[in-house]
Design an enzyme around this catalytic site. Structure first.
Site, PDB file in Angstrom:
ATOM      1  N   CYS A 127      19.454   1.696  18.833  1.00 42.90           N
ATOM      2  CA  CYS A 127      18.470   0.617  18.975  1.00 42.90           C
ATOM      3  C   CYS A 127      17.709   0.344  17.685  1.00 42.90           C
ATOM      4  O   CYS A 127      17.042  -0.682  17.565  1.00 42.90           O
ATOM      5  CB  CYS A 127      17.479   0.947  20.083  1.00 42.90           C
ATOM      6  SG  CYS A 127      18.267   1.311  21.642  1.00 42.90           S
ATOM      7  N   HIS A 267      10.751  -2.795  19.683  1.00 41.72           N
ATOM      8  CA  HIS A 267      11.958  -2.600  20.485  1.00 41.72           C
ATOM      9  C   HIS A 267      11.618  -2.836  21.958  1.00 41.72           C
ATOM     10  O   HIS A 267      10.540  -2.467  22.415  1.00 41.72           O
ATOM     11  CB  HIS A 267      12.489  -1.178  20.273  1.00 41.72           C
ATOM     12  CG  HIS A 267      13.701  -0.897  21.094  1.00 41.72           C
ATOM     13  ND1 HIS A 267      14.752  -1.776  21.178  1.00 41.72           N
ATOM     14  CD2 HIS A 267      14.026   0.161  21.898  1.00 41.72           C
ATOM     15  CE1 HIS A 267      15.668  -1.279  21.987  1.00 41.72           C
ATOM     16  NE2 HIS A 267      15.261  -0.106  22.435  1.00 41.72           N
ATOM     17  N   ASN A 297      16.869  -4.038  27.930  1.00 41.85           N
ATOM     18  CA  ASN A 297      17.035  -3.363  26.646  1.00 41.85           C
ATOM     19  C   ASN A 297      18.424  -3.698  26.098  1.00 41.85           C
ATOM     20  O   ASN A 297      19.439  -3.245  26.640  1.00 41.85           O
ATOM     21  CB  ASN A 297      16.884  -1.853  26.864  1.00 41.85           C
ATOM     22  CG  ASN A 297      17.033  -1.049  25.583  1.00 41.85           C
ATOM     23  OD1 ASN A 297      17.426  -1.571  24.546  1.00 41.85           O
ATOM     24  ND2 ASN A 297      16.726   0.230  25.662  1.00 41.85           N
TER      25      ASN A 297
HETATM   26  O1  UT7 Z   1      16.375   2.126  23.847  1.00 44.57           O
HETATM   27  C1  UT7 Z   1      16.300   3.461  23.444  1.00 44.57           C
HETATM   28  C2  UT7 Z   1      15.056   4.101  23.885  1.00 44.57           C
HETATM   29  N1  UT7 Z   1      14.982   4.138  25.317  1.00 44.57           N
HETATM   30  C3  UT7 Z   1      13.813   4.354  25.854  1.00 44.57           C
HETATM   31  O2  UT7 Z   1      12.851   4.412  25.134  1.00 44.57           O
HETATM   32  C4  UT7 Z   1      13.709   4.551  27.340  1.00 44.57           C
HETATM   33  C5  UT7 Z   1      12.669   5.612  27.603  1.00 44.57           C
HETATM   34  N2  UT7 Z   1      12.496   5.988  28.983  1.00 44.57           N
HETATM   35  C6  UT7 Z   1      12.041   5.163  29.943  1.00 44.57           C
HETATM   36  O3  UT7 Z   1      11.824   3.996  29.723  1.00 44.57           O
HETATM   37  C7  UT7 Z   1      11.704   5.761  31.288  1.00 44.57           C
HETATM   38  O4  UT7 Z   1      11.723   7.175  31.196  1.00 44.57           O
HETATM   39  C8  UT7 Z   1      12.661   5.325  32.421  1.00 44.57           C
HETATM   40  C9  UT7 Z   1      12.423   3.875  32.766  1.00 44.57           C
HETATM   41  C10 UT7 Z   1      14.100   5.518  31.993  1.00 44.57           C
HETATM   42  C11 UT7 Z   1      12.409   6.142  33.683  1.00 44.57           C
HETATM   43  O5  UT7 Z   1      11.039   6.034  34.067  1.00 44.57           O
HETATM   44  P1  UT7 Z   1      10.198   7.345  34.419  1.00 44.57           P
HETATM   45  O6  UT7 Z   1       8.875   6.901  34.866  1.00 44.57           O
HETATM   46  O7  UT7 Z   1      10.268   8.245  33.217  1.00 44.57           O
HETATM   47  O8  UT7 Z   1      10.991   7.938  35.656  1.00 44.57           O
HETATM   48  P2  UT7 Z   1      11.741   9.325  35.790  1.00 44.57           P
HETATM   49  O9  UT7 Z   1      12.994   9.325  35.004  1.00 44.57           O
HETATM   50  O10 UT7 Z   1      10.766  10.428  35.538  1.00 44.57           O
HETATM   51  O11 UT7 Z   1      12.095   9.292  37.319  1.00 44.57           O
HETATM   52  C12 UT7 Z   1      11.078   9.267  38.322  1.00 44.57           C
HETATM   53  C13 UT7 Z   1      11.734   9.127  39.669  1.00 44.57           C
HETATM   54  C14 UT7 Z   1      12.850  10.142  39.892  1.00 44.57           C
HETATM   55  O12 UT7 Z   1      12.788  10.559  41.230  1.00 44.57           O
HETATM   56  P3  UT7 Z   1      12.119  11.979  41.637  1.00 44.57           P
HETATM   57  O13 UT7 Z   1      12.911  13.003  40.886  1.00 44.57           O
HETATM   58  O14 UT7 Z   1      10.692  11.873  41.156  1.00 44.57           O
HETATM   59  O15 UT7 Z   1      12.280  12.007  43.097  1.00 44.57           O
HETATM   60  C15 UT7 Z   1      14.096   9.359  39.676  1.00 44.57           C
HETATM   61  O16 UT7 Z   1      15.202   9.872  40.360  1.00 44.57           O
HETATM   62  O17 UT7 Z   1      12.354   7.841  39.793  1.00 44.57           O
HETATM   63  C16 UT7 Z   1      13.705   8.006  40.199  1.00 44.57           C
HETATM   64  N3  UT7 Z   1      14.489   6.909  39.649  1.00 44.57           N
HETATM   65  C17 UT7 Z   1      14.675   5.737  40.280  1.00 44.57           C
HETATM   66  N4  UT7 Z   1      14.249   5.283  41.451  1.00 44.57           N
HETATM   67  C18 UT7 Z   1      14.582   4.021  41.806  1.00 44.57           C
HETATM   68  C19 UT7 Z   1      15.134   6.869  38.464  1.00 44.57           C
HETATM   69  N5  UT7 Z   1      15.739   5.684  38.292  1.00 44.57           N
HETATM   70  C20 UT7 Z   1      15.465   4.965  39.428  1.00 44.57           C
HETATM   71  C21 UT7 Z   1      15.795   3.658  39.835  1.00 44.57           C
HETATM   72  N6  UT7 Z   1      15.336   3.241  41.020  1.00 44.57           N
HETATM   73  N7  UT7 Z   1      16.541   2.826  39.069  1.00 44.57           N
END
Ligand code: UT7
Length: 340
Positions: A127, A267, A297
């Site tokens: 990215c 970004h 993204n």
């Molecule tokens: O481009 C390169 C750089 N990329 C980035 O900078 C991306 C950085 N990361 C992020 O933007 C975020 O971490 C995400 C959007 C990817 C995820 O958000 P988060 O608030 O960090 O969520 P998480 O990964 O901690 O997941 C929280 C919960 C999990 O469930 P449990 O374990 O708490 O029960 C996931 O399984 O959300 C769940 N989850 C979803 N639920 C519904 C993960 N993806 C989804 C989804 N729909 N699509």
């Protein structure tokens, strides 16, 4: 007779102003909404919107390649700059989804846009690729090696997304952005750039298979090793920390603060990352370019598309200070201050 230094090795010449003289972008027509994703994986619009800010993304048409999208963005940038293909000395294309391992996608774009006098190569910085490419271009122009350079950030992430993995498939989209850089005697341009990397964090965001370390074989073909894997939460933390730190460094290099910025073009990974970075830099969100709600993204293309949108919608006036700041796999990051 004392040998004269060649033009490429002169170091005593004054620094040249390197200006962005045109921008362009291209987004595929097909819109994939959060509602459609609800039918593909266990997710919902509320989760995607509240955790990321993304509402829809664009997906390339069947048969539409990375080089097709890149060439469309390049043509728009050439038109904006008022130049034709013959005037381009170098094409630098940043992508992690090249048409092929070989030849470079830049060479394929060269043919599509008729820039047959140009040298061409691709770079890989995920990215962060577009800003890395801008910095490489600026070095070539500053050293008087080349005069006019086409820089492209493009990705067709739909080709490497695991459409069964809700952790990643809701985040990404396809698109391309381009800029023409040229020395301009009377004018503004790139003031300072900082790039950084941390290979110790390489595993947080990676495509593990398909390269020489782990070729796709009949045995592993079902494991989606050629798809993006990401530790989202860890990536999020490093994104905020490194974007803020590199932005502060580059502002310091330029003798500016967040208050001097007319526009920040970050970004486009996650609205919460964008907001956290803006907040820590002391820049109100209305001075920050956000289009991730419409395009998701798009990796190397994201900041390039946002730059073009900011340019075309008049968000940057001549003389304004603009900060571009990116973060991605590698991990890699970069910031540039440009006087528009
Ligand atoms: O481009 C390169 C750089 N990329 C980035 O900078 C991306 C950085 N990361 C992020 O933007 C975020 O971490 C995400 C959007 C990817 C995820 O958000 P988060 O608030 O960090 O969520 P998480 O990964 O901690 O997941 C929280 C919960 C999990 O469930 P449990 O374990 O708490 O029960 C996931 O399984 O959300 C769940 N989850 C979803 N639920 C519904 C993960 N993806 C989804 C989804 N729909 N699509």
């Amino acid at each position: 007779m004392t040998p004269q230094p060649s033009p490429r090795t002169r170091t005593h010449l004054p620094k040249r102003t390197v200006s962005i003289i045109g921008t362009g972008s291209y987004l595929p027509e097909r819109i994939l909404t959060n509602a459609e994703l609800e039918k593909m994986v266990e997710t919902n619009d509320e989760w995607i919107t509240s955790r990321t800010g993304i509402r829809e993304r664009r997906i390339a048409a069947p048969g539409e390649t990375t080089s097709d999208m890149a060439a469309n963005a390049a043509r728009a940038a050439m038109e904006d700059a008022g130049i034709n293909g013959d005037e381009i000395d170098l094409i630098i294309l940043a992508t992690i989804t090249p048409d092929h391992f070989m030849p470079s996608t830049a060479c394929l774009v060269q043919t599509k846009i008729g820039a047959m006098k140009a040298a061409c190569f691709d770079i890989s910085a995920a990215c962060s690729g577009f800003l890395y490419a801008i910095e490489i271009a600026q070095q070539f122009i500053t050293t008087r090696t080349y005069n006019t350079i086409l820089v492209i950030g493009v990705d067709k992430l739909s080709s490497i997304v695991d459409w069964k993995d809700r952790n990643t498939c809701v985040l990404f989209g396809d698109g391309a952005g381009a800029a023409i850089l040229r020395h301009r005697a009377q004018g503004h341009g790139v003031i300072a750039t900082r790039m950084g990397s941390n290979g110790n964090l390489a595993d947080l965001l990676a495509v593990p298979g398909g390269g020489s370390a782990c070729p796709i074989t009949p045995e592993n073909v079902g494991e989606s090793l050629n798809c993006i894997k990401m530790e989202g939460r860890e990536t999020f933390k490093h994104a905020v920390t490194n974007m803020v730190e590199s932005a502060r460094q580059v502002l310091d290099d330029a003798g500016l603060t967040g208050a001097d910025l007319a526009c920040v073009i970050p970004h486009q990974a996650n609205l919460r990352i964008v907001s956290a970075v803006a907040d820590r830099l002391g820049v109100p969100l209305d001075r920050v370019m956000v289009n991730l709600d419409r395009f998701g993204n798009t990796s190397a293309a994201a900041v390039a598309i946002a730059l073009d949108e900011a340019n075309r919608t008049g968000r940057m006036k001549v003389g304004d200070y603009v900060l571009l700041v990116v973060f991605g796999g590698g991990m890699t990051w970069a910031s540039s201050v440009v006087q528009w």
